[in-house]
Motif scaffolding. Structure first.
Motif, mmCIF file in Angstrom:
data_model
loop_
_atom_site.group_PDB
_atom_site.id
_atom_site.type_symbol
_atom_site.label_atom_id
_atom_site.label_comp_id
_atom_site.label_asym_id
_atom_site.label_seq_id
_atom_site.Cartn_x
_atom_site.Cartn_y
_atom_site.Cartn_z
ATOM 1 N N ALA A 325 0.859 -1.195 0.000
ATOM 2 C CA ALA A 325 0.000 0.000 0.000
ATOM 3 C C ALA A 325 0.892 1.242 0.000
ATOM 4 N N VAL A 326 0.607 2.186 -0.883
ATOM 5 C CA VAL A 326 1.407 3.404 -1.041
ATOM 6 C C VAL A 326 0.546 4.607 -0.671
ATOM 7 N N GLY A 327 1.004 5.359 0.323
ATOM 8 C CA GLY A 327 0.307 6.583 0.709
ATOM 9 C C GLY A 327 0.921 7.815 0.054
ATOM 10 N N TYR A 328 0.086 8.750 -0.359
ATOM 11 C CA TYR A 328 0.563 9.957 -1.024
ATOM 12 C C TYR A 328 -0.271 11.146 -0.542
ATOM 13 N N PRO A 329 0.268 12.376 -0.654
ATOM 14 C CA PRO A 329 -0.507 13.551 -0.243
ATOM 15 C C PRO A 329 -1.712 13.746 -1.169
ATOM 16 N N ALA A 330 -2.838 14.059 -0.582
ATOM 17 C CA ALA A 330 -4.041 14.255 -1.384
ATOM 18 C C ALA A 330 -3.879 15.412 -2.359
ATOM 19 N N ALA A 331 -3.015 16.355 -2.016
ATOM 20 C CA ALA A 331 -2.816 17.504 -2.911
ATOM 21 C C ALA A 331 -2.177 17.096 -4.231
ATOM 22 N N ASP A 332 -1.449 15.978 -4.248
ATOM 23 C CA ASP A 332 -0.821 15.532 -5.502
ATOM 24 C C ASP A 332 -1.854 14.961 -6.476
ATOM 25 N N GLY A 333 -2.996 14.565 -5.989
ATOM 26 C CA GLY A 333 -4.025 14.012 -6.855
ATOM 27 C C GLY A 333 -3.860 12.527 -7.125
ATOM 28 N N GLU A 334 -2.629 12.037 -7.139
ATOM 29 C CA GLU A 334 -2.364 10.610 -7.365
ATOM 30 C C GLU A 334 -0.987 10.269 -6.821
ATOM 31 N N ALA A 335 -0.747 9.000 -6.680
ATOM 32 C CA ALA A 335 0.572 8.564 -6.224
ATOM 33 C C ALA A 335 1.601 8.771 -7.318
ATOM 34 N N THR A 353 -1.522 -1.034 -4.108
ATOM 35 C CA THR A 353 -2.633 -0.087 -4.056
ATOM 36 C C THR A 353 -2.135 1.250 -3.515
ATOM 37 N N ALA A 354 -2.881 2.309 -3.809
ATOM 38 C CA ALA A 354 -2.525 3.655 -3.349
ATOM 39 C C ALA A 354 -3.673 4.235 -2.534
ATOM 40 N N PHE A 355 -3.324 5.100 -1.562
ATOM 41 C CA PHE A 355 -4.338 5.763 -0.740
ATOM 42 C C PHE A 355 -3.845 7.169 -0.422
ATOM 43 N N ALA A 356 -4.781 8.095 -0.341
ATOM 44 C CA ALA A 356 -4.450 9.492 -0.027
ATOM 45 C C ALA A 356 -4.308 9.656 1.480
ATOM 46 N N ASP A 357 -3.626 10.736 1.887
ATOM 47 C CA ASP A 357 -3.315 10.915 3.304
ATOM 48 C C ASP A 357 -4.542 11.216 4.156
ATOM 49 N N HIS A 358 -5.680 11.582 3.524
ATOM 50 C CA HIS A 358 -6.862 11.862 4.336
ATOM 51 C C HIS A 358 -7.683 10.601 4.618
ATOM 52 N N THR A 359 -7.226 9.453 4.137
ATOM 53 C CA THR A 359 -7.921 8.182 4.392
ATOM 54 C C THR A 359 -7.038 7.308 5.271
ATOM 55 N N PRO A 360 -7.681 6.419 6.064
ATOM 56 C CA PRO A 360 -6.866 5.538 6.924
ATOM 57 C C PRO A 360 -5.984 4.619 6.087
ATOM 58 N N PRO A 362 -4.509 1.347 4.792
ATOM 59 C CA PRO A 362 -5.017 -0.022 4.766
ATOM 60 C C PRO A 362 -3.994 -0.994 5.355
ATOM 61 N N GLN A 363 -4.467 -2.197 5.682
ATOM 62 C CA GLN A 363 -3.561 -3.235 6.166
ATOM 63 C C GLN A 363 -2.814 -3.824 4.983
ATOM 64 N N ALA A 364 -1.490 -3.924 5.100
ATOM 65 C CA ALA A 364 -0.667 -4.449 4.016
ATOM 66 C C ALA A 364 0.610 -4.997 4.616
ATOM 67 N N ASP A 365 1.266 -5.886 3.852
ATOM 68 C CA ASP A 365 2.566 -6.381 4.307
ATOM 69 C C ASP A 365 3.602 -5.270 4.279
ATOM 70 N N LEU A 366 3.602 -4.470 3.197
ATOM 71 C CA LEU A 366 4.536 -3.355 3.064
ATOM 72 C C LEU A 366 3.739 -2.067 2.930
ATOM 73 N N LEU A 367 4.012 -1.147 3.814
ATOM 74 C CA LEU A 367 3.359 0.158 3.789
ATOM 75 C C LEU A 367 4.405 1.191 3.382
ATOM 76 N N VAL A 368 4.153 1.905 2.271
ATOM 77 C CA VAL A 368 5.065 2.924 1.752
ATOM 78 C C VAL A 368 4.431 4.290 2.027
ATOM 79 N N LEU A 369 5.141 5.138 2.795
ATOM 80 C CA LEU A 369 4.634 6.474 3.137
ATOM 81 C C LEU A 369 5.462 7.501 2.369
ATOM 82 N N ASP A 370 4.881 8.061 1.314
ATOM 83 C CA ASP A 370 5.531 9.081 0.490
ATOM 84 C C ASP A 370 5.052 10.446 0.969
ATOM 85 N N ARG A 371 5.822 11.039 1.929
ATOM 86 C CA ARG A 371 5.505 12.344 2.537
ATOM 87 C C ARG A 371 4.144 12.327 3.237
ATOM 88 N N VAL A 372 3.715 11.147 3.714
ATOM 89 C CA VAL A 372 2.424 11.017 4.393
ATOM 90 C C VAL A 372 2.685 10.601 5.831
#
Length: 625
Positions: A325-335, A353-360, A362-372
């Motif tokens: 799961a890859v988190g990204y800032p919502a301001a970027d619009g996409e990962a 999968t990708a998720f914006a910083d305003h959402t929780p 998700p559970q994943a084996d690898l969590l990638v936080l890109d400025r989130v």
């Protein structure tokens, strides 16, 4: 010619002569009060009878009691035929083949059950002086039981995987001692081999008493053994081998299962904890990735004579890195597309999968936080890019240029650290002091630009470089850092513990503490063992030897560790059958030839009774006194 069971009673023959004579004398001269008329009647009777008649009456009066008493004494002494003239008793060893091929099923039952019934029939056909016992095999070694009574039931022995040791069988038969109290001449040892093919032993002449029994005879250590086979030719599509190839880092599967069978195409079925099933077919299949543990069952089509070798079941742990799961800032619009493409390239087959910083998150084996930033995580592995891990503080750092940073090589790092001195970037985020991670790269000002370690239950790789403002995903050093770290996460445990093992194989595994495995599923053991089957492991210098196992099945130990043990034996799986002629059990204990000594005790008793009746009749007619 004739002997007596109780010869000490023969001295009573002297009394058989003395007692009637004494009784007659006592009766003849006994003083009695009689009338005058009775005296003259007796005198007249004695004087009027001819002398020869008086002599016969006196002789009959004396001899008949003597003969009756003598016959009774001979009967009580137990007159019989000498045991040396009786047939030698048999010591019969009923040797049951316990190899796996005896489990082959036929219309009348398994081969083992047919052999057990035949052993029961032989036991019931033995003579009164014959004795029999059952010989089974444990770990290939013969094991003789106790001497049986003809009415006892022979139980079905458990299957023994190793091939029988026929040299040890011969020694066991030679060492058999006759039971105490066995009458007659020296007993004759003979054995019955009850299996599906004759053992590889030299031919032997039949035992003298059993020359008319028929059948094929072999020598087991010098003991004549007649062989019988049970069952019929049968087909078997069993599994002859299973190999599990663990996945290498970067491969898009959870491992490869290679199966060899005798004929049929194997089927591989995977079932997760929720009951979801997935079926694959083929002799070599790649197992799909899964974040949860699964049960893998390898089967071949049923319906053959030996279903026990049609199935191998083992447990497959969840993939070490199955979901991302890859988190990204919502301001970027996409990962970041380059980041997603890099992860999919380095981790093929994974669900990214990708998720914006305003959402929780998700559970994943690898969590990638890109400025989130995140206050907590639910992942096994954490990759922080341009943001501090949860609970740690960040500090702004000036732009980073090549050669303006120092490489650190912390101890315990599970991968080779590449050269990161060529990384550049703007807006790099460093870690404040006291973070507890092992620094990998530091700036000239002492700030931590890259670090590795553990936070709570997650392994963390921190990079202060922002992906779209640095060369992290373009520079060779940055890509090698991500690649080698991800590969280290996908390496299985180095203890060498296999998911399954053939029953006769050995393997060395890593072990630091003594362990015990208990057999929890044993379809092979028939009849089932009453006591639990345990296998102990004792480590030596951090290692222990696993195997061989005597009973296939699933063994479980502490820490949810399990091991599937399966059976394979090419010769036994072929279900070879050699039809042999049946022996004529009517010749095992033939009726003895008529002999007058066999009926002597009864004749003596009947003759004594007839003499008593004759004496009574003679007395009534005046023939005796």
């Amino acid at each position: 010619m004739v002997e007596f069971v109780r010869p000490g009673l023969l001295w009573l023959l002297a009394l058989a002569v003395v007692l009637p004579l004494a009784w007659r004398l006592a009766r003849r001269y006994r003083v009695a009060r009689v009338t005058y008329g009775a005296i003259w009647r007796d005198v007249a009777r004695r004087t009027m009878a001819p002398s020869w008649r008086r002599l016969l009456r006196a002789a009959a009066s004396l001899l008949l009691p003597v003969l009756v008493l003598a016959l009774l004494v001979l009967y009580a002494a137990g007159a019989r035929k000498p045991p040396a003239e009786t047939p030698a008793p048999l010591l019969v060893a009923l040797v049951l083949d316990c190899t796996p091929s005896m489990r082959a099923r036929h219309d009348a039952g398994t081969r083992a059950e047919l052999a057990r019934r035949r052993a029961q029939e032989v036991l019931e056909r033995l003579g009164p002086n014959d004795r029999a016992l059952v010989v089974v095999f444990r770990e290939g070694r013969p094991l003789a039981g106790r001497w049986l009574q003809p009415t006892e039931r022979i139980e079905l022995p458990p299957t023994d995987l190793p091939q029988p040791d026929f040299a040890a069988l011969g020694a066991e038969l030679q060492a058999l001692a006759p039971p105490p109290g066995l009458l007659g001449p020296e007993p004759v040892k003979v054995a019955f081999w009850l299996g599906d093919a004759p053992p590889p032993l030299p031919a032997h002449e039949p035992a003298a008493r059993l020359a008319g029994l028929g059948g094929r005879w072999v020598s087991a250590g010098g003991v004549p053994m007649v062989c019988e086979s049970f069952g019929a030719p049968a087909e078997n599509d069993g599994i002859t081998g299973v190999i599990f190839e663990p996945p290498l880092p970067g491969q898009a599967h959870a491992g490869v299962v290679a199966v060899t069978t005798r004929a049929a195409e194997p089927t591989v079925e995977l079932t997760d904890a929720a009951g979801k099933r997935q079926t694959l077919r083929g002799a070599r299949v790649e197992l799909p990735l899964s974040e949860t543990a699964r049960t893998v069952v390898v089967t071949v089509s049923g319906g053959d004579a030996l279903p026990e070798d049609n199935r191998v079941e083992f447990s497959l742990p969840g993939s070490l890195l199955a979901t991302v799961a890859v988190g990204y800032p919502a301001a970027d619009g996409e990962a970041n597309p380059l980041l997603l493409e890099t992860l999919r390239t380095l981790l093929p087959g994974r669900a990214v999968t990708a998720f914006a910083d305003h959402t929780p998150a998700p559970q994943a084996d690898l969590l990638v936080l890109d400025r989130v930033p995140q206050s907590s995580i639910n992942a096994k592995y954490l990759l922080c890019l341009g943001v501090a891990p949860p609970g740690l503080a960040a500090q702004p750092t000036a732009d980073v240029r090549p050669g303006l940073q120092s490489l650190q090589r912390p101890p315990g790092l599970r991968f080779e650290l590449p050269d990161l001195s060529s990384l550049t970037g703007t807006g790099v985020v460093g870690l404040a002091g006291g973070h507890g991670l092992a620094p990998l790269l530091k700036g000239l000002d002492g700030s931590t630009l890259a670090a590795w370690g553990r936070l709570d239950s997650a392994e963390v790789l921190y990079c202060g470089f922002v992906t779209h403002q640095s060369t992290l995903l373009e520079d060779r050093g940055g890509l090698l850092l991500l690649l080698r770290w991800l590969e280290s996460l996908q390496r299985p445990a180095e203890d060498g513990w296999p998911p399954f093992l053939a029953a006769g194989e050995r393997v060395t595994v890593g072990l630091t503490q003594p362990a015990t495995l208990e057999l929890t599923d044993a379809a092979w053991r028939s009849p089932p063992a009453a006591a639990a089957v345990r296998y102990g492991l004792t480590p030596l210098a951090g290692q222990a030897e696993l195997g061989p196992f005597g009973a296939p099945g699933i063994y479980r130990g502490a820490g949810r560790r399990s091991l599937a043990v399966y059976w394979r034996d090419a010769a036994e799986q072929a279900l070879g059958f050699d039809p042999l002629p049946r022996t004529d059990l009517n010749k095992l204990n033939p009726p003895p030839a008529p002999d007058w000594r066999d009926t002597l005790p009864g004749s003596l008793l009947w003759l004594a009774l007839l003499l008593v009746l004759a004496e009574w009749l003679l007395w009534l007619t005046g023939g005796t006194d």
